[in-house]
Enzyme design. Sequence first.
Site, short mmCIF file in Angstrom:
data_model
loop_
_atom_site.label_atom_id
_atom_site.label_comp_id
_atom_site.label_asym_id
_atom_site.label_seq_id
_atom_site.Cartn_x
_atom_site.Cartn_y
_atom_site.Cartn_z
N GLU A 127 17.12 -28.65 30.16
CA GLU A 127 17.13 -28.49 28.74
C GLU A 127 16.35 -27.37 28.12
O GLU A 127 15.33 -27.83 28.46
CB GLU A 127 17.49 -29.64 27.80
CG GLU A 127 17.59 -29.72 26.59
CD GLU A 127 18.86 -28.79 26.16
OE1 GLU A 127 18.73 -27.88 25.41
OE2 GLU A 127 20.00 -29.27 26.38
N ASP B 94 27.79 -24.08 24.37
CA ASP B 94 28.43 -23.29 23.31
C ASP B 94 29.52 -22.24 23.56
O ASP B 94 29.36 -21.60 24.74
CB ASP B 94 27.07 -22.52 22.83
CG ASP B 94 27.20 -21.77 21.50
OD1 ASP B 94 28.27 -21.62 21.05
OD2 ASP B 94 26.05 -21.56 20.61
N LYS C 148 33.17 -16.04 18.44
CA LYS C 148 33.65 -14.71 18.25
C LYS C 148 33.68 -13.98 19.29
O LYS C 148 33.01 -14.15 20.32
CB LYS C 148 32.57 -14.21 17.23
CG LYS C 148 32.56 -14.86 15.99
CD LYS C 148 31.24 -14.33 15.10
CE LYS C 148 31.22 -15.15 13.68
NZ LYS C 148 30.21 -14.28 12.87
N ASP D 150 35.17 -29.49 23.86
CA ASP D 150 35.93 -29.74 22.79
C ASP D 150 36.77 -28.54 21.94
O ASP D 150 37.20 -28.82 20.78
CB ASP D 150 35.15 -30.41 21.84
CG ASP D 150 33.94 -29.83 21.03
OD1 ASP D 150 33.79 -28.59 21.52
OD2 ASP D 150 33.25 -30.33 20.32
N THR E 136 30.54 -39.17 24.12
CA THR E 136 29.24 -39.05 22.95
C THR E 136 29.79 -39.41 21.75
O THR E 136 31.03 -39.83 21.58
CB THR E 136 28.77 -37.80 23.02
OG1 THR E 136 30.00 -36.86 22.57
CG2 THR E 136 28.32 -37.16 24.43
N LYS E 137 28.83 -39.82 20.92
CA LYS E 137 28.97 -39.98 19.34
C LYS E 137 30.04 -39.15 18.81
O LYS E 137 30.77 -39.05 18.00
CB LYS E 137 27.96 -40.51 18.67
CG LYS E 137 27.06 -41.57 18.91
CD LYS E 137 25.84 -41.86 18.10
CE LYS E 137 25.07 -42.88 18.57
NZ LYS E 137 23.60 -43.19 17.84
#
EC number: 2.1.1.33
Length: 238
Positions: A93, A143, A147, A179, A216-217
């Site tokens: 990360e 990510d 666009k 997602d 995940t939340k």
Amino acid sequence: MTEQNPAAEAQQTEHRRTIKSFVMRAGRMTEGQQRGLEQGWPKFGLEIENGLRDFDEVFGRSAPRTFEIGFGMGHSTLEMAAAAPDQDFIGVEVHKPGVGALLSGLVSQKLNNVRVYSCDALEVLRDCVADASLDRVLLFFPDPWHKSRHHKRRIVQPAFAELVRSKLKIGGVLHMATDWEPYAEYMLEVMNVAPGYRNLAEDGRCVPRPAERPITKFERRGERLGHGVWDLKFQRID
């Protein structure tokens, strides 16, 4: 006037042109995250400058090994590592608050089956991981670069598929989740023509949410709002 070495100049030009799939965001560290860095990095942190690693030596054992690209705040990594003490995890990360959060969790939960890099995951894969040494590569919620002009920044590209394939064992799996449905379709386009892979979905598209991927939340909130999540699994076959 000092002349520039042509090879060095070309290398510098190539470095400047490198397209990153992430943006370095400035993030304020909490006290807990800073403490996690200070206490956890000496034990769990790895440096890309050390180059190719023998991870059996790093972990002190030979075990199934997972490489996670972009673990965010580390919640899923911690849950997976705690649930599978017989497996080893290498997480990468770039954002320091997330690194600090994961390290803090490793210290507090007394987990010893995770090691952490804080840099570009693709550079770690290329320079630090031996070929045919990984059982899984995880890419959860990258990510999507919505666009069209930013699609070149998406991490899932033909070159990415080939790099991951070279690091997976035969039978190893690349597991991706997103997602955003258009990105799932894009991932399928790239991976379905990538050589040396087999789509593990029965319908040749996406698999049901695997039990081993923690929810995940963010994902739970999305489910309440009617948002979907798409999981893709591709197995190295040669």
